[in-house]
Design a protein around this motif. Structure first.
Motif, PDB file in Angstrom:
ATOM      1  N   ARG A 102       0.848  -0.950  -0.317  1.00 56.36           N
ATOM      2  CA  ARG A 102       0.027  -0.029  -0.179  1.00 56.36           C
ATOM      3  C   ARG A 102       0.865   1.186  -0.041  1.00 56.36           C
ATOM      4  O   ARG A 102       2.065   1.039   0.539  1.00 56.36           O
ATOM      5  N   ILE A 103       0.519   2.275  -0.630  1.00 53.78           N
ATOM      6  CA  ILE A 103       1.345   3.480  -0.733  1.00 53.78           C
ATOM      7  C   ILE A 103       0.700   4.238   0.423  1.00 53.78           C
ATOM      8  O   ILE A 103      -0.014   5.124   0.636  1.00 53.78           O
ATOM      9  N   GLU A 104       1.822   4.356   1.588  1.00 52.56           N
ATOM     10  CA  GLU A 104       1.569   4.901   2.474  1.00 52.56           C
ATOM     11  C   GLU A 104       1.586   6.394   2.749  1.00 52.56           C
ATOM     12  O   GLU A 104       1.191   7.201   3.368  1.00 52.56           O
ATOM     13  N   THR A 105       2.703   6.875   2.040  1.00 53.02           N
ATOM     14  CA  THR A 105       3.372   8.203   1.684  1.00 53.02           C
ATOM     15  C   THR A 105       2.219   9.170   1.070  1.00 53.02           C
ATOM     16  O   THR A 105       2.077  10.109   1.882  1.00 53.02           O
ATOM     17  N   ILE A 106       1.358   8.705   0.267  1.00 44.31           N
ATOM     18  CA  ILE A 106       0.550   9.553  -0.322  1.00 44.31           C
ATOM     19  C   ILE A 106      -0.560   9.529   0.642  1.00 44.31           C
ATOM     20  O   ILE A 106      -1.235  10.698   0.843  1.00 44.31           O
ATOM     21  N   GLY A 107      -1.145   8.660   1.380  1.00 44.18           N
ATOM     22  CA  GLY A 107      -2.176   8.681   2.305  1.00 44.18           C
ATOM     23  C   GLY A 107      -1.721   9.665   3.297  1.00 44.18           C
ATOM     24  O   GLY A 107      -2.666  10.315   3.891  1.00 44.18           O
ATOM     25  N   LYS A 108      -0.573   9.636   3.734  1.00 46.35           N
ATOM     26  CA  LYS A 108      -0.075  10.643   4.920  1.00 46.35           C
ATOM     27  C   LYS A 108       0.012  12.008   4.548  1.00 46.35           C
ATOM     28  O   LYS A 108      -0.516  13.113   5.154  1.00 46.35           O
ATOM     29  N   TYR A 165      -9.283   9.215   3.548  1.00 44.36           N
ATOM     30  CA  TYR A 165     -10.644   8.409   3.392  1.00 44.36           C
ATOM     31  C   TYR A 165     -11.308   8.349   2.011  1.00 44.36           C
ATOM     32  O   TYR A 165     -11.399   7.213   1.621  1.00 44.36           O
ATOM     33  N   TRP A 166     -11.147   9.537   1.240  1.00 42.80           N
ATOM     34  CA  TRP A 166     -11.504   9.385   0.015  1.00 42.80           C
ATOM     35  C   TRP A 166     -10.639   8.546  -0.976  1.00 42.80           C
ATOM     36  O   TRP A 166     -11.044   7.822  -1.859  1.00 42.80           O
TER      37      TRP A 166
END
Length: 162
Positions: free
Chosen positions: A66-72, A79-80
């Motif tokens: 999973r790409i955590e960097t973008i989520g952070k 959420y979106w």
């Protein structure tokens, strides 16, 4: 469903152990000058089974990439991104599960067999792929609906960081 995902994960681990066993039997048979038909094919079937049966358990335990960097970077708007990712993943997983089951059905109807000397009916090893993809689709849909209804998915955070 978690118990079913865990059971499939254990089945995947058992397949990996059986790959080791078939490899050791093949090594021993060659050393003894004996030919055992189909061991290479069975190791391949077991490898595919271990991959597909382990998908749902790996998803919920946080083992998929999973790409955590973008989520952070998105903060509260993550959420979106997660909702979009689960929606797309749900569509792809359901499609793949449908076609996996269709392949098994037609392989059974057409009595397709392995081209190797063991002549294994291919619907048998293909069934593990169909079961694994169906469980994976259910797991993704489960997380998608949970995220949609509660605002949080059920995937455990990965303990590894790169």
């Amino acid at each position: 469903m978690d118990a079913l995902y865990l059971a499939a994960g254990f089945a995947a681990a058992a397949c990996v152990a059986l790959i080791l066993l078939t490899t050791l039997v093949q090594i021993g048979a060659r050393a003894a000058g004996v030919t055992v038909l189909g061991l290479t094919s069975y190791a391949g079937y077991l490898m595919a089974a271990s991959t597909f049966l382990g998908l749902a358990h790996a998803l919920n335990s946080g083992s998929h990439i999973r790409i955590e960097t973008i989520g952070k970077l998105l903060g509260k708007n993550r959420y979106w991104l997660d909702l979009f990712a689960f929606a797309v993943a749900s569509a792809v997983a359901v499609w793949f599960a449908w076609y996996s089951c269709s392949m098994v059905y037609w392989t059974y109807v057409l009595n397709d067999i392995s081209s190797e000397l063991d002549a294994t009916p291919l619907w048998i090893p293909q069934s593990t792929m169909a079961i694994g993809t169906v469980l994976f689709a259910i797991a993704i849909l489960d997380n998608f609906l949970t995220l949609l209804l509660t605002g949080h998915h059920r995937i455990q955070a990965s303990t590894e960081t790169l």
